[in-house]
Each structure stands twice: as C-alpha cells, then as structure tokens.
Design a protein around this motif. Structure first.
Motif, PDB file in Angstrom:
ATOM      1  N   HIS A   1     -14.091  37.186 -12.707  1.00 58.21           N
ATOM      2  CA  HIS A   1     -13.918  36.596 -11.377  1.00 58.21           C
ATOM      3  C   HIS A   1     -14.240  35.109 -11.431  1.00 58.21           C
ATOM      4  CE1 HIS A   1     -14.924  36.954  -6.770  1.00 58.21           C
ATOM      5  NE2 HIS A   1     -14.004  36.052  -7.050  1.00 58.21           N
TER       6      HIS A   1
ATOM      7  N   HIS B   1     -18.019  34.728 -13.051  1.00 56.64           N
ATOM      8  CA  HIS B   1     -18.924  35.836 -13.350  1.00 56.64           C
ATOM      9  C   HIS B   1     -18.123  37.088 -13.659  1.00 56.64           C
ATOM     10  CE1 HIS B   1     -18.122  36.126  -8.983  1.00 56.64           C
ATOM     11  NE2 HIS B   1     -18.175  37.432  -9.192  1.00 56.64           N
TER      12      HIS B   1
ATOM     13  N   ASP C   1     -17.706  41.255 -12.772  1.00 56.83           N
ATOM     14  CA  ASP C   1     -18.038  42.296 -11.797  1.00 56.83           C
ATOM     15  C   ASP C   1     -17.848  43.641 -12.470  1.00 56.83           C
ATOM     16  OD1 ASP C   1     -18.620  40.946  -9.189  1.00 56.83           O
ATOM     17  OD2 ASP C   1     -16.620  40.112  -9.503  1.00 56.83           O
TER      18      ASP C   1
HETATM   19 MN    MN Z   1     -17.176  38.836  -7.859  1.00 58.33          MN
END
Ligand code: MN
Length: 166
Positions: A51, A57, A59
């Motif tokens: 993401h 980051h 997920d």
């Molecule tokens: Mn996210």
C-alpha cells in the motif's frame, strides 16, 4: 461481521474499493485477472497488500468468519529476515472481496495511494487465543511457514514474525 467501521471510513462514490461482498461480476473479473486466485471453499485466504499511502506499508489480511482481519505493518515485511519482530497495527476488518482487489485510492480519500497484491495464498490456524495470540501456518508465494501475531500492548498493537523452526 464487523464491516461497519470499514464502510464508515469510506465514501464509495469516491473510492473504487469494494463496498461489499464478492459479487459474481467481481469474481469473474478476478478469474480473468488472477486465474485460479478466487478461493472456492477450502482453506481461508491469506494475503498481503503493498500500500503506497503517505507511508508505504504492508497490509496483512487473514480470513476469519467471512471477512478479512487486517494489520498494517509500517516497516515492510522483509522475506530475507522474517524472524525479525515487526509492529503490526490492527485495522478495521475488510470485506473478503478486498483480498483480491488492486487499484488506486484517490487523493483526499482514506488511505489514498496505490494498492497492489504483494503475496497471497492460504493459511491454517495452529493456535489461537482471541485478541491475544494467533499462530498460523502460511502457504503463500513469498511467505511460507509458521507465523505469529502477538497482541503485546493495549489497543491495536501486535507483533508479527515467523517462528523459528524447531
Ligand atoms: Mn493500508
């Protein structure tokens, strides 16, 4: 199923993210885009999104009771060093359809930025103490083996790491 928080955070007239369940048309679209990826019964879905939000980051998402429990991992998962403990911040449950979704969340929307599937496969629960600890066996392409999520601090903070082989 607790998708209330998921829906509250999003305006589906603005974001292309899935609003609800896996519709037949979305299922067909995935079958074309990701052949063989739509789970047809059997083991629960494991997947990780890349993401590219304000902060890039990962997920992590795991299927429980027809939805995806989700954790944001701010320091990216490193396949070369999976035993390192990573902070994993639990976020709202996502609909199962989200596990097959990729796209661009527009500027001004919650989580704005590009979303891509980083890894996917299935998992099996090894040990589970609700809200405290989850040990699970992952069969993905990038991640394989026994992984641990430990709720280590009040609130939404967990640790995520691969268990050393015995
Ligand atoms: Mn996210």
């Amino acid at each position: 199923m607790a998708l209330k928080e998921y829906r509250k955070k999003r305006d589906f007239s603005k974001t292309p993210e899935p609003a609800g369940e896996l519709s037949d048309s979305f299922r067909r679209e995935i079958e074309q885009r990701l052949p063989g990826k739509v789970r047809k019964g059997g083991k629960p879905l494991y997947m990780v999104h890349d993401h590219y939000a304000r902060q890039h980051h990962h997920d992590l998402r795991l299927e429980f009771d027809g939805a995806l429990r989700s954790w944001a991992i701010p320091k990216l998962i490193d396949p070369a060093n999976l035993e390192a403990k990573k902070l994993a911040v639990q976020t709202e449950d996502h609909p199962l359809a989200y596990g097959y979704w990729e796209g661009e969340i527009p500027e001004g929307s919650y989580g704005a930025g590009r979303v891509k599937i980083w890894d996917s496969g299935s998992f099996g629960v090894v040990d589970h103490k609700e809200g405290k600890k989850l040990v699970f066996m992952v069969k993905g392409k990038k991640l394989r083996g026994t992984f641990v999520l430990i709720h280590f601090r009040p609130g939404r903070e967990w640790l995520f790491f691969r268990k050393k082989d015995a």
